[in-house]
Design a protein around this motif. Structure first.
Motif, PDB file in Angstrom:
ATOM      1  N   SER A 120       0.229  -1.274   0.111  1.00  0.00           N
ATOM      2  CA  SER A 120       0.124   0.042  -0.213  1.00  0.00           C
ATOM      3  C   SER A 120       1.216   1.322  -0.325  1.00  0.00           C
ATOM      4  O   SER A 120       2.174   0.878   0.226  1.00  0.00           O
ATOM      5  CB  SER A 120      -0.683  -0.001   1.346  1.00  0.00           C
ATOM      6  OG  SER A 120      -1.661   1.030   0.971  1.00  0.00           O
ATOM      7  N   MET A 121       0.372   2.568  -0.503  1.00  0.00           N
ATOM      8  CA  MET A 121       0.880   3.472  -0.693  1.00  0.00           C
ATOM      9  C   MET A 121      -0.106   4.562  -0.282  1.00  0.00           C
ATOM     10  O   MET A 121      -0.463   4.726  -0.206  1.00  0.00           O
ATOM     11  CB  MET A 121       1.290   3.391  -1.519  1.00  0.00           C
ATOM     12  CG  MET A 121       2.225   5.125  -1.995  1.00  0.00           C
ATOM     13  SD  MET A 121       3.119   5.446  -3.620  1.00  0.00           S
ATOM     14  CE  MET A 121       1.518   6.121  -4.723  1.00  0.00           C
ATOM     15  N   LEU A 122       0.839   5.770   1.319  1.00  0.00           N
ATOM     16  CA  LEU A 122       0.681   6.967   2.113  1.00  0.00           C
ATOM     17  C   LEU A 122       0.749   8.029   0.728  1.00  0.00           C
ATOM     18  O   LEU A 122       2.488   7.662   1.448  1.00  0.00           O
ATOM     19  CB  LEU A 122      -0.019   6.500   3.521  1.00  0.00           C
ATOM     20  CG  LEU A 122       0.008   7.578   4.251  1.00  0.00           C
ATOM     21  CD1 LEU A 122      -1.407   8.259   3.757  1.00  0.00           C
ATOM     22  CD2 LEU A 122       0.202   7.632   5.708  1.00  0.00           C
ATOM     23  N   TYR A 123       0.327   8.883   1.077  1.00  0.00           N
ATOM     24  CA  TYR A 123       0.703  11.000   0.884  1.00  0.00           C
ATOM     25  C   TYR A 123       0.734  11.226   1.750  1.00  0.00           C
ATOM     26  O   TYR A 123      -0.958  11.392   2.005  1.00  0.00           O
ATOM     27  CB  TYR A 123       0.386  10.712  -0.689  1.00  0.00           C
ATOM     28  CG  TYR A 123       0.491  11.978  -0.842  1.00  0.00           C
ATOM     29  CD1 TYR A 123       1.211  13.003  -1.223  1.00  0.00           C
ATOM     30  CD2 TYR A 123      -1.093  12.846  -0.112  1.00  0.00           C
ATOM     31  CE1 TYR A 123       1.327  14.532  -1.348  1.00  0.00           C
ATOM     32  CE2 TYR A 123      -0.625  14.819  -0.622  1.00  0.00           C
ATOM     33  CZ  TYR A 123       0.452  15.063  -0.937  1.00  0.00           C
ATOM     34  OH  TYR A 123      -0.030  15.798  -0.877  1.00  0.00           O
ATOM     35  N   VAL A 124       1.436  11.610   2.501  1.00  0.00           N
ATOM     36  CA  VAL A 124       1.232  13.137   3.177  1.00  0.00           C
ATOM     37  C   VAL A 124       1.693  14.453   3.155  1.00  0.00           C
ATOM     38  O   VAL A 124       3.268  14.239   2.366  1.00  0.00           O
ATOM     39  CB  VAL A 124       1.432  12.763   4.938  1.00  0.00           C
ATOM     40  CG1 VAL A 124       1.338  14.050   6.144  1.00  0.00           C
ATOM     41  CG2 VAL A 124       0.707  11.739   5.468  1.00  0.00           C
ATOM     42  N   GLY A 125       1.762  15.426   2.501  1.00  0.00           N
ATOM     43  CA  GLY A 125       1.726  16.398   2.143  1.00  0.00           C
ATOM     44  C   GLY A 125       2.879  17.151   3.203  1.00  0.00           C
ATOM     45  O   GLY A 125       2.766  16.843   3.790  1.00  0.00           O
ATOM     46  N   SER A 126       3.522  17.626   2.378  1.00  0.00           N
ATOM     47  CA  SER A 126       4.560  18.238   3.396  1.00  0.00           C
ATOM     48  C   SER A 126       4.348  18.951   4.177  1.00  0.00           C
ATOM     49  O   SER A 126       4.835  19.331   5.226  1.00  0.00           O
ATOM     50  CB  SER A 126       5.866  19.387   1.937  1.00  0.00           C
ATOM     51  OG  SER A 126       5.660  20.167   1.112  1.00  0.00           O
ATOM     52  N   GLY A 127       3.236  20.292   4.219  1.00  0.00           N
ATOM     53  CA  GLY A 127       3.255  21.408   4.866  1.00  0.00           C
ATOM     54  C   GLY A 127       1.955  20.049   5.731  1.00  0.00           C
ATOM     55  O   GLY A 127       2.448  20.856   6.973  1.00  0.00           O
ATOM     56  N   ALA A 128       1.685  19.174   6.102  1.00  0.00           N
ATOM     57  CA  ALA A 128       1.190  18.438   6.989  1.00  0.00           C
ATOM     58  C   ALA A 128       2.202  17.501   7.277  1.00  0.00           C
ATOM     59  O   ALA A 128       1.633  17.852   8.860  1.00  0.00           O
ATOM     60  CB  ALA A 128      -0.576  17.384   6.082  1.00  0.00           C
ATOM     61  N   GLN A 129       3.287  17.260   6.544  1.00  0.00           N
ATOM     62  CA  GLN A 129       4.256  16.505   7.915  1.00  0.00           C
ATOM     63  C   GLN A 129       4.586  17.264   8.683  1.00  0.00           C
ATOM     64  O   GLN A 129       5.246  16.660   9.863  1.00  0.00           O
ATOM     65  CB  GLN A 129       5.354  16.408   6.554  1.00  0.00           C
ATOM     66  CG  GLN A 129       5.106  14.915   6.029  1.00  0.00           C
ATOM     67  CD  GLN A 129       6.188  14.919   5.097  1.00  0.00           C
ATOM     68  OE1 GLN A 129       7.073  14.485   5.693  1.00  0.00           O
ATOM     69  NE2 GLN A 129       5.704  14.268   3.556  1.00  0.00           N
ATOM     70  N   LYS A 130       4.755  18.902   8.631  1.00  0.00           N
ATOM     71  CA  LYS A 130       5.511  19.161  10.446  1.00  0.00           C
ATOM     72  C   LYS A 130       4.256  19.589  11.282  1.00  0.00           C
ATOM     73  O   LYS A 130       4.358  19.502  12.501  1.00  0.00           O
ATOM     74  CB  LYS A 130       4.708  21.431   9.445  1.00  0.00           C
ATOM     75  CG  LYS A 130       5.821  21.365   8.564  1.00  0.00           C
ATOM     76  CD  LYS A 130       5.956  22.650   7.767  1.00  0.00           C
ATOM     77  CE  LYS A 130       6.556  23.164   6.268  1.00  0.00           C
ATOM     78  NZ  LYS A 130       6.127  24.719   6.267  1.00  0.00           N
ATOM     79  N   GLN A 131       2.997  18.811  11.387  1.00  0.00           N
ATOM     80  CA  GLN A 131       2.377  18.169  12.553  1.00  0.00           C
ATOM     81  C   GLN A 131       2.690  16.722  12.621  1.00  0.00           C
ATOM     82  O   GLN A 131       2.622  16.354  13.878  1.00  0.00           O
ATOM     83  CB  GLN A 131       0.734  18.106  12.268  1.00  0.00           C
ATOM     84  CG  GLN A 131       0.145  19.667  11.335  1.00  0.00           C
ATOM     85  CD  GLN A 131      -1.383  19.517  11.278  1.00  0.00           C
ATOM     86  OE1 GLN A 131      -1.713  19.327  12.078  1.00  0.00           O
ATOM     87  NE2 GLN A 131      -1.924  20.305  10.220  1.00  0.00           N
ATOM     88  N   MET A 132       3.935  16.381  11.931  1.00  0.00           N
ATOM     89  CA  MET A 132       3.896  14.785  12.370  1.00  0.00           C
ATOM     90  C   MET A 132       5.379  14.687  13.408  1.00  0.00           C
ATOM     91  O   MET A 132       6.075  15.620  12.731  1.00  0.00           O
ATOM     92  CB  MET A 132       3.848  14.076  10.723  1.00  0.00           C
ATOM     93  CG  MET A 132       2.756  13.443  10.004  1.00  0.00           C
ATOM     94  SD  MET A 132       2.913  12.522   8.639  1.00  0.00           S
ATOM     95  CE  MET A 132       3.713  11.520   9.138  1.00  0.00           C
ATOM     96  N   GLY A 133       5.116  13.589  14.456  1.00  0.00           N
ATOM     97  CA  GLY A 133       6.480  13.257  14.624  1.00  0.00           C
ATOM     98  C   GLY A 133       7.072  12.738  13.695  1.00  0.00           C
ATOM     99  O   GLY A 133       6.680  12.234  12.560  1.00  0.00           O
ATOM    100  N   SER A 134       7.840  11.783  14.714  1.00  0.00           N
ATOM    101  CA  SER A 134       8.739  10.638  14.006  1.00  0.00           C
ATOM    102  C   SER A 134       8.133   9.224  14.783  1.00  0.00           C
ATOM    103  O   SER A 134       8.747   9.304  15.603  1.00  0.00           O
ATOM    104  CB  SER A 134      10.087  11.229  13.526  1.00  0.00           C
ATOM    105  OG  SER A 134      10.988   9.616  12.896  1.00  0.00           O
ATOM    106  N   LEU A 135       7.900   8.733  14.225  1.00  0.00           N
ATOM    107  CA  LEU A 135       8.636   6.693  14.667  1.00  0.00           C
ATOM    108  C   LEU A 135       9.692   6.123  15.047  1.00  0.00           C
ATOM    109  O   LEU A 135      10.150   5.072  14.639  1.00  0.00           O
ATOM    110  CB  LEU A 135       7.364   5.854  14.574  1.00  0.00           C
ATOM    111  CG  LEU A 135       5.935   6.741  14.453  1.00  0.00           C
ATOM    112  CD1 LEU A 135       5.219   5.593  13.800  1.00  0.00           C
ATOM    113  CD2 LEU A 135       5.262   6.575  15.714  1.00  0.00           C
TER     114      LEU A 135
END
Length: 406
Positions: free
Chosen positions: A229-244
């Motif tokens: 499967s493939m997930l897209y998350v836009g670069s702007g939205a990635q600013k709300q993400m931490g890292s696993l």
């Protein structure tokens, strides 16, 4: 035959279609291109080493992996840093949910029309972070739709995430994702619009930038490719993400953040074969022909279903390709879905399905089915199916239905 689509040529690219089995369970998983299998074999036999090594085969393996990511990203009009390839949509959305941090009392809007893959992760997130859950649930009917109008009352400046399906894996109805994303962002520009496109991607070209979504996920094994499967998350939205990821590794890309070494090398390398098939370099895209072929297929089936007064169609009864894809679900009065499917399969080589297909809330709460486990009869087609195959399953259904009448 649809303009620009040679069905004989198309079917020749899918070895499984040479068997006696007729595949009408494509929403569960499409058949695979021979070129996909060729690339998997090539990788495993010739470059099956760890990525990042400095020796010759290691360099080639790394380049092949990068080629897969580049092709997959380009296919949806994204950059390689905005996608991650993993085991399933369910897993990728679960991983994403663990990178997000909202405030107590923030709101998430969750569609009840969706596959559980785009529900459970957000319910769990809401429970862990004490968020308010608002259910996006159209009125009970056989043709429910997610629209900007029935979403608008659920939105507020505290909305942080909205989930929806581009196309239900039961209904086949296409939702106006672009209009919905625009509405959400007009209320709160930082709210995340998370779309399950598993049932949509096999049937239409995807442009995530045009759609304006923040997260968009689908399975390549339902788009004629490998089981990933493939997930897209836009670069702007990635600013709300931490890292696993491990603390000593970079976290600059989506794959860094939530990939967790889950991108199978040989399967990633196979993805360019799907992209080349659908939109060949230096050639014409197949999409116009695909859409027209599928319109003819679904109209052939829907015309027969509409003519029967004992049938309830779930989703659009029209074959207009602007409204639906050829995933067609129905029930027949006096028949359990399981009973009807198995009666046809006992006498024929048609492979189709009964059930609720991980969309239990849709079946129970929106369609109002008394037995959600028995669910609906689903005949799910793609462009390599033929009109003769559709006519054949119609004849088989008619024979079985008449047997009970007599």
């Amino acid at each position: 035959m649809a303009p620009g689509l040679n069905i004989t040529e198309v079917r020749g690219k899918f070895p499984a279609l040479n068997s006696d089995q007729v595949f009408f369970d494509n929403a569960g998983g499409s058949q695979t291109l021979s070129t996909v299998a060729d690339r998997i074999k090539d990788y495993l036999l010739n470059t099956n080493v760890q990525l990042g090594a400095s020796y010759a085969t290691g360099k080639k393996s790394t380049a092949r992996y990068a080629e897969g990511y580049a092709a997959a990203a380009k296919y949806i009009n994204a950059s390689p840093s905005e996608i991650v390839i993993g085991s399933s949509t369910t897993q990728l959305y679960r991983n994403l949910s663990y990178t997000l941090s909202f405030d107590h009392g923030d709101e998430v809007v969750i569609s009840a029309v969706d596959h559980e893959a785009n529900i459970a992760s957000w319910l769990d997130l809401a429970k862990r972070q004490a968020l308010t859950v608002k259910w996006w649930k159209p009125p009970v009917s056989s043709n429910p739709k997610l629209t900007p109008d029935n979403l608008r009352p659920l939105l507020s400046p505290k909305t942080r995430l909205v989930s929806l399906t581009h196309t239900s894996n039961i209904l086949g109805t296409i939702h106006d994702v672009k209009a919905i994303a625009s509405l959400v962002h007009s209320v709160n520009p930082t709210a995340l619009v998370c779309v399950d496109a598993v049932a949509y991607a096999p049937h239409r070209q995807v442009d995530v930038k045009d759609l304006g979504v923040d997260a968009y996920c689908f399975s390549w094994y339902k788009v004629y490719g490998p089981h990933v499967s493939m997930l897209y998350v836009g670069s702007g939205a990635q600013k709300q993400m931490g890292s696993l990821g491990h603390y000593f590794n970079p976290s600059a890309t989506l794959e860094n953040k939530i990939g967790l070494a889950g991108s199978s090398y040989e399967l990633v390398y196979a993805i360019p074969a799907v992209v080349e098939y659908l939109s060949p370099s230096g050639g014409d895209s197949k999409w116009a022909g695909i859409v027209e072929q599928e319109r003819v297929l679904q109209e052939t089936l829907l015309r027969w279903l509409r003519a029967r007064d004992d049938v309830t169609i779930y989703g659009e009864s029209s074959s207009d390709p602007k409204l639906r894809v050829p995933t067609v679900s129905f029930r027949v009065k006096g028949w359990r879905s399981q009973e009807l499917v198995e009666a046809v399969e006992e006498e024929t080589s048609f492979g189709f399905r009964w059930g609720s297909f991980y969309s239990a809330r849709l079946a129970e709460e929106v369609l109002g089915l008394e037995d959600s486990r028995d669910g609906v009869v689903r005949i799910s087609m793609v462009h390599y199916n033929t009109v003769d195959e559709v006519k054949g399953i119609i004849a088989a259904l008619e024979k079985v239905l008449k047997s009970k009448e007599s």
